[in-house]
Design a protein around this motif. Structure first.
Motif, short mmCIF file in Angstrom:
data_model
loop_
_atom_site.label_atom_id
_atom_site.label_comp_id
_atom_site.label_asym_id
_atom_site.label_seq_id
_atom_site.Cartn_x
_atom_site.Cartn_y
_atom_site.Cartn_z
N ALA A 109 -47.03 -12.89 11.35
CA ALA A 109 -46.42 -14.16 10.92
C ALA A 109 -46.39 -14.25 9.39
O ALA A 109 -45.42 -14.73 8.82
CB ALA A 109 -47.20 -15.34 11.50
N VAL A 110 -47.46 -13.76 8.76
CA VAL A 110 -47.50 -13.77 7.29
C VAL A 110 -46.44 -12.81 6.75
O VAL A 110 -45.73 -13.12 5.78
CB VAL A 110 -48.91 -13.38 6.77
N PHE A 119 -35.06 -16.72 1.04
CA PHE A 119 -34.88 -18.01 0.37
C PHE A 119 -34.52 -17.80 -1.11
O PHE A 119 -33.62 -18.45 -1.64
CB PHE A 119 -36.18 -18.81 0.48
N MET A 150 -44.58 -14.42 -5.78
CA MET A 150 -45.22 -14.86 -4.54
C MET A 150 -45.17 -13.75 -3.49
O MET A 150 -46.14 -13.53 -2.77
CB MET A 150 -44.51 -16.10 -3.97
N PHE A 190 -43.13 -14.38 7.03
CA PHE A 190 -42.92 -15.40 6.01
C PHE A 190 -42.55 -14.77 4.67
O PHE A 190 -41.71 -15.30 3.95
CB PHE A 190 -44.17 -16.28 5.82
N LEU A 212 -48.22 -12.01 -1.70
CA LEU A 212 -48.33 -11.89 -0.23
C LEU A 212 -48.55 -10.43 0.17
O LEU A 212 -49.28 -10.15 1.14
CB LEU A 212 -47.09 -12.46 0.45
N ASP A 249 -38.97 -14.24 4.87
CA ASP A 249 -38.27 -15.53 4.77
C ASP A 249 -38.25 -16.02 3.32
O ASP A 249 -37.25 -16.58 2.86
CB ASP A 249 -38.96 -16.58 5.65
N LEU A 250 -39.35 -15.80 2.63
CA LEU A 250 -39.47 -16.24 1.24
C LEU A 250 -38.46 -15.48 0.37
O LEU A 250 -37.76 -16.08 -0.46
CB LEU A 250 -40.90 -16.00 0.74
#
Lengths: 77, 185
Positions: free
Chosen positions: B12-13, B23, B142, B16, B146, B19-20
């Motif tokens: 899930a991380v 974005f 970021m 993300f 991550l 997804d980041l």
């Protein structure tokens, strides 16, 4: 037809933010430790207000553009 | 000592992180598109509109000249003692003069709009500075952070994982070894 369209870009940006917020919501429920809290406080929390400020700026500019466009078009044609 | 990790799904991380980055790309695309629209508006006001209204002023001058000539011709068409009213010609001259005045005013309106829009566009670019930094600098940072978090989490999960169980131990299946006390089937 309008000369320019800022609303489509604003809507896409808004949708991208909604998608990111949903993605973060999904990861939040499975990741709950100090490192997530730190990441959230230091990085994630600034995203929404930054994008919202930009959306406000786009809306303001769209109003100015719409007024200028109306004023400069030929009302008699 | 490091604080314990509490992650139900490393996947899930990782999702993300994707997804980041998406974005960030979408945000950059949106801003490029918005800047393109701003440029188009400025261009419309600096080139299209002045050219249009200057042409309208020239046409309106021609129309006024033609209307004056038409009125003079009409007024010369005196038959005996009868002087023609030339109402249509007078009306056309009035309309032509009004159009000329409107077109002249529009040249000034366009100049004022240029100034206002240019100023607002500059302010907009300034206000976008923070979001540009977000998309171009912060989001990649970021994602990098991550990446490092994911490496730590994967190491933590690997260290916490139990030793793989042999499939058959002394004739018992591994499945039976997985059952805890009081969980006999």
């Amino acid at each position: 037809m309008a000369v320019v369209d800022l609303h489509t870009g604003a809507a896409r940006l808004s949708e991208a933010l909604v998608q990111l917020e949903a993605a973060w919501g999904r990861v939040r429920v499975t990741w709950n430790d100090k490192s997530r809290h730190h990441f959230e406080a230091e990085h994630i929390e600034e995203i929404t207000p930054t994008v919202r400020l930009t959306l406000d700026a786009i809306n303001r500019l769209a109003e100015v553009f719409a007024r200028a466009e109306r004023a400069c078009l030929d009302e008699e044609r | 000592m490091n604080a314990p990790a509490n992650v139900g799904s490393v996947e899930a991380v990782r999702d993300f992180r994707s997804d980041l980055l998406r974005f960030g790309e979408q945000g950059t695309d949106c801003l490029d598109s918005l800047y393109g629209q701003v440029h188009r508006m400025v261009d419309w006001l600096e080139h299209d509109r002045p050219a249009y209204w200057q042409q309208q002023v020239r046409r309106a001058y021609d129309r006024v000249a033609a209307a004056r000539l038409g009125l003079q011709r009409c007024q010369m068409r005196q038959v005996g003692d009868h002087r023609p009213a030339c109402a249509e010609e007078k009306q056309e001259l009035t309309r032509a003069k009004a159009r000329l005045e409107y077109s002249r005013q529009q040249v000034e309106v366009v100049r004022r709009c240029q100034r206002v829009v240019e100023e607002e566009a500059n302010q907009f670019r300034g206000r976008c500075g923070q979001v540009v930094n977000l998309f171009e600098r912060d989001v990649p940072r970021m994602a990098g952070l991550l990446d490092r978090i994911l490496v730590s989490l994967e190491a933590y999960v690997a260290a916490a994982a139990p030793e793989p169980l042999p499939l058959v131990v002394d004739g018992d299946s591994a499945a039976s070894k997985l059952s805890g006390p009081g969980e006999e089937s």
